[in-house]
Design an enzyme around this catalytic site. Sequence first.
Site, PDB file in Angstrom:
ATOM      1  N   HIS A 101      -1.885 -12.137  -8.229  1.00 55.24           N
ATOM      2  CA  HIS A 101      -1.806 -10.888  -8.981  1.00 55.24           C
ATOM      3  C   HIS A 101      -0.883 -11.005 -10.189  1.00 55.24           C
ATOM      4  CE1 HIS A 101      -3.629  -9.484  -5.253  1.00 55.24           C
ATOM      5  NE2 HIS A 101      -4.068  -8.465  -5.945  1.00 55.24           N
ATOM      6  N   LYS A 110       0.823  -1.202   0.000  1.00 50.08           N
ATOM      7  CA  LYS A 110       0.000   0.000   0.000  1.00 50.08           C
ATOM      8  C   LYS A 110       0.864   1.263   0.000  1.00 50.08           C
ATOM      9  CE  LYS A 110      -3.885  -2.134  -0.093  1.00 50.08           C
ATOM     10  NZ  LYS A 110      -4.905  -2.096   0.930  1.00 50.08           N
TER      11      LYS A 110
END
Length: 762
Positions: A702, A114
């Site tokens: 991902h 993040k």
Amino acid sequence: MTAPNFTRTVLGVPRIGPRRELKRAIEGYWKGSVSRADLDQAAAGRRRDEWARLVAAGLDSVPTNTFSYYDQILDTAELLGALPSRVAGIEDPLDRYFAAARGTAEVTPLEMTKWFDTNYHYLVPEIGPDTAFALHPEKVLGDLDEALAQGVPARPVVVGPVTFLALSKAVDGAGDPLDRIDELLPLYRELLARLATAGARWVQLDEPVLVSEAGLGLADTAAKAYGALASAAERPSIAVATYFGSPGPSLAALAATGIEAIAVDLVTDPAVVDLVAGTPALAGKLLLAGIVDGRNVWRTDLDAALAALGALSGSAAALAVSTSCSLLHVPYSVAAEAAPEPAGAEGVRSWLAFAEEKIGEVAVLSRALTEGRPVVAAEFARSAAVRAARGADERLNDGAVRDRLAALRAAGTGRAAAAERAVAQRDRLGLPLLPTTTIGSYPQTGAIRVARADLRAGRIDEAEYVRRMQSEIGDVIRLQEDLGIDVLVHGEPERNDMVQYFAERLEGFLATDNGWVQSYGTRCVRPPILYGDVRRAEPMTVAWITYAQSLTERPVKGMLTGPVTILAWSFVRDDQPLADSADQVALAIRDETVDLERAGVQIIQVDEPALRELLPLRAADRPAYLEWATGSFRLSTSGVDDDTQIHTHLCYSEFGDVIGAIADLDADVTSIEAARSRMEILDDLNGAGFANQVGPGVYDIHSPRVPAQAEVEASLRAALEAVPADRLWVNPDCGLKTRGTEETVASLRNLVAAAQAVRATL
């Protein structure tokens, strides 16, 4: 250095396109249906339109190089020659770039985490002993040339050297990346010279790390770096941008160098106004006053903002009105919300300002500051009227919800000890060692998207939509049974998004039609808007989960999103503490868990992937946050019996700072991202005394690559070195919504085979 001051700007802009045009072009390129030329043309169109919009709005300095095909930190790694060596053999530069971002069948991607305390994700650069920095400025210079050719007052934006190295990861035994800053500074000096030669009058170097806990110890490093850059013989004027909080001691350190401007965030921490006033060295600088919130969607209180700007008068040589950070974090325009507001949320859109409206607010405040408030009196009057209407709205204060919460808090929440619960759950569930499961979502097929579009357009009714979704659920249940997975999920075909789905069913939320925001790469989300007190009117998931359970004898998990994540991935009201909003959401989730249990659901997963995301950037503020965040989760999950197994899921964050909080959640099973970080998280959990069951992700969803069975077995054996077999689950590291069906089936087949092979040896 001399350059004309500017009066109004923004620190960055959205880049994916108001209708996600760039997303579609990039994904088309990945699939081979869009040529490189067409992709470049689409990207150039996005840049041209954005710059034209900013110039038309009256900004006299326009950020460039904010465009990216994937991520600005990855762009900086490419700029500095710091892409990982494992992609070096890929000849095409763009394919090499995408390989570092997404991986290939042969190459693992960079780790993702993040961006400070936002819901944006960045790719973590790897700095090893063999990393040889070298300047590759083609992208920055290309953007500048384009902008200048269009008459744009361009200000190239580049991540600064301190932030780049502080956010990088040492690999292969290398030391702290920040120890290598002396190698980067000559490259930045060369870049500045190239930009000056190309016609740049200003450059913006972003240093958000200076507002973080780590930044408290980086003031001297920043002073050294910017002292060196400011002394360059040929360069544009330098504006150093700090945002997401107070720059603390770094403000004075930067002000003492020869840079020309500093950007500060006046929204996140209003005390920055006093910090600026107490920094005499700013008297010779241009101050970029970030008074318009770049992260939330509420209209600016223009009166309060102008007063704050007035309080800064005399603190710097000149003021430029700006946003608190890049507008990357908000949607494009409220005007794109053409459909009528849903029942119960009428009038809320008048309270909102997205990127386009915020740019207008910057211009209004700048005009009020430079030309006088009477020139923009009408805009100030509208701002005051909207603020008054919002403050008086009854939907912001639901007495029944508040009274029920107060009673629950007074009574206390909690379940039996984890060890007692584990015995009851083993007896009820009868699962094997190393039980296999998935995180929740399965690929969103074309048929799902068509059904959703048909329902919105009125081509099918609700009954037909339910029939189609049940058909999808049936396919997913049969697939999992065929694969041999132990604990099933229903695949979530009915959910557009793990937060938006719930927001659309909870009073107090407004969902947008076109409020797209980039999360990472081409992954976009539409964060809902939490505007009032929260109430669950009826069950939200029970019918779907019980239908799935009716199709199989194996347990099917109920799938819910936790209160902290719903807050983190929404735009949240700014008129009450976050803790209060979190508990209101938790109360709604609690009611849902109780209804699921009553319907016979034995396992309920309440996801909290954003637990780390909202962690305050300064350590002094963290204990209070973690107390209410974990308490809110326990409020949401403590209404069920001890033999109902509560799972949670966390992903794509640096978890070191919240390890203790993960244990405090007291979930029976915690699935957690571990593939890209190579199981490092397990030792951290053990060190914090974590003793519940855990499912470390054994492959990275991902990336499009399919992990071999041997690779998954190796991950499992590594996990077993840290966690005993009776506490270990086997799962991917995140949901499968964004993956293709073929690669998903192949990956899960290898996962199950690996689990069975390792299980046979125990």
